[in-house]
Design a protein around this motif. Structure first.
Motif, short mmCIF file in Angstrom:
data_model
loop_
_atom_site.label_atom_id
_atom_site.label_comp_id
_atom_site.label_asym_id
_atom_site.label_seq_id
_atom_site.Cartn_x
_atom_site.Cartn_y
_atom_site.Cartn_z
N GLY A 34 35.34 39.96 48.27
CA GLY A 34 35.76 40.18 46.89
C GLY A 34 36.27 38.92 46.21
N THR A 35 36.12 38.90 44.89
CA THR A 35 36.66 37.83 44.04
C THR A 35 37.46 38.49 42.93
N LYS A 36 38.71 38.06 42.79
CA LYS A 36 39.55 38.60 41.72
C LYS A 36 39.33 37.81 40.45
N LEU A 37 38.80 38.46 39.44
CA LEU A 37 38.55 37.83 38.14
C LEU A 37 39.68 38.16 37.18
N THR A 38 40.22 37.14 36.55
CA THR A 38 41.22 37.32 35.50
C THR A 38 40.67 36.72 34.22
N ASP A 51 37.50 43.06 31.71
CA ASP A 51 36.69 42.71 32.87
C ASP A 51 37.55 42.25 34.05
N SER A 52 38.82 42.06 33.81
CA SER A 52 39.73 41.62 34.87
C SER A 52 39.78 42.67 35.96
N ALA A 53 39.34 42.29 37.15
CA ALA A 53 39.21 43.23 38.27
C ALA A 53 38.80 42.43 39.49
N LYS A 82 32.76 46.69 40.89
CA LYS A 82 33.99 46.27 40.25
C LYS A 82 35.10 47.22 40.68
N LYS A 83 36.28 46.67 40.95
CA LYS A 83 37.38 47.50 41.38
C LYS A 83 38.66 47.14 40.64
N TYR A 84 39.22 48.17 39.97
CA TYR A 84 40.53 48.03 39.36
C TYR A 84 41.59 48.47 40.37
N PRO A 85 42.83 47.99 40.21
CA PRO A 85 43.91 48.40 41.12
C PRO A 85 44.08 49.91 41.15
N ALA A 86 44.32 50.44 42.32
CA ALA A 86 44.58 51.87 42.54
C ALA A 86 43.39 52.76 42.17
N GLU A 87 42.21 52.18 42.10
CA GLU A 87 41.00 52.98 41.86
C GLU A 87 39.95 52.62 42.90
N GLY A 88 38.95 53.49 43.04
CA GLY A 88 37.85 53.17 43.91
C GLY A 88 36.89 52.20 43.25
N ASN A 120 33.10 33.15 48.54
CA ASN A 120 33.99 32.08 48.95
C ASN A 120 35.13 31.81 47.98
N SER A 121 35.05 32.37 46.78
CA SER A 121 36.14 32.18 45.83
C SER A 121 36.99 33.44 45.77
N PRO A 122 38.20 33.39 46.28
CA PRO A 122 39.06 34.58 46.24
C PRO A 122 39.45 34.97 44.81
N SER A 123 39.48 33.98 43.93
CA SER A 123 39.92 34.28 42.57
C SER A 123 39.22 33.36 41.58
N LEU A 124 39.18 33.84 40.33
CA LEU A 124 38.56 33.09 39.24
C LEU A 124 39.29 33.47 37.95
N SER A 125 39.59 32.46 37.15
CA SER A 125 40.27 32.71 35.89
C SER A 125 39.46 32.08 34.75
N VAL A 126 39.18 32.87 33.71
CA VAL A 126 38.41 32.38 32.57
C VAL A 126 39.06 32.84 31.27
N GLN A 127 38.67 32.17 30.18
CA GLN A 127 39.18 32.55 28.87
C GLN A 127 38.28 33.63 28.26
#
Lengths: 113, 112
Positions: A106-110, A84-86, A37-43, A7-14
């Motif tokens: 998916g949830t985008k973690l930053t 871990d950002s992915a 886990k998925k990085y941009p432009a990778e499987g 339910n959370s499309p994104s999450l940002s942590v320190q």
């Protein structure tokens, strides 16, 4: 109807703090759960899994918790690192080893330095 | 290098054209899968194959076909592409049906 929900499309942590990614499911026939886990432009790459007969599985900085009664699982990352950002996908498998996995959106973690 | 390869990496295609996305794995995995990833929708299963010679339909099979003539290759064909098939396509494999999947790098397809 979506059977695996993130339910959370994104999450940002320190950096250094804990990241908690949540996943809910509706089908009680699921018996095995995975995080990818998925990085941009990778499987997507497999991260950690848990069987429904367990309530916790740990692998280094990553721990997955399963609450069957609540049909809820969570992925904890401690300590979080910028690498871990992915996008993190939760997935579930039907009891008996079905031919497919059902994925959440998916949830985008930053992780901020 | 062991793993899954997909080709092409990206493709722009006119609507109505036929297109085959290629997938090859050298891990001798029995089961192979095709997923598509769309923004806000996650990964959805198109077709799968538990072993060479067999295939099955996933969640979103319409407009796609697959074949599994041997263990290593699992091509996905769009007989007549439509704009709604614009997506990123991932091929995956696993040693046993239902196990953790290994994914390829993906093919980004744009249908105009």
């Amino acid at each position: 109807d979506q059977q695996v929900k993130q339910n959370s499309p994104s999450l940002s942590v320190q950096e250094g703090r804990i990241s908690i990614l949540n996943c809910d499911y509706t089908n009680s026939m699921f018996d095995y759960f995975l995080w990818y886990k998925k990085y941009p432009a990778e499987g997507p790459t497999f991260l950690i899994s848990i069987s429904s007969i367990k309530d916790k599985n740990e692998d280094g900085r990553f721990t997955v918790f399963l609450n069957k009664s609540a049909k809820h699982l969570s992925l904890h990352i401690v300590p979080s690192q910028p690498g871990d950002s992915a996008v993190y996908f939760c997935a579930a498998r039907y009891e008996g080893g079905s031919e497919k996995l059902v994925f959440g959106k998916g949830t985008k973690l930053t992780v901020n330095p | 290098i062991a793993g899954i390869t997909q080709a092409p990496t990206s493709q722009i295609l006119a609507a109505g054209r036929r297109m085959t996305l290629r997938c090859t794995q050298d891990m001798r995995h029995n089961a192979m899968y095709w997923y598509r990833q769309d923004l806000g929708l996650g990964l959805r299963l198109i077709h799968y194959s538990n072993t060479a010679g067999t295939t099955g339909k996933g969640e979103v099979p319409d407009g796609y076909s697959v074949s599994r003539a041997n263990t290593d290759d699992f091509p996905l064909t769009l007989a007549s592409a439509v704009p709604s098939q614009t997506s990123v396509y991932f091929c995956a494999s696993t040693r046993t049906s239902g196990g953790a999947l290994f994914f390829g790098p993906g093919t980004r397809l744009t249908v105009l």
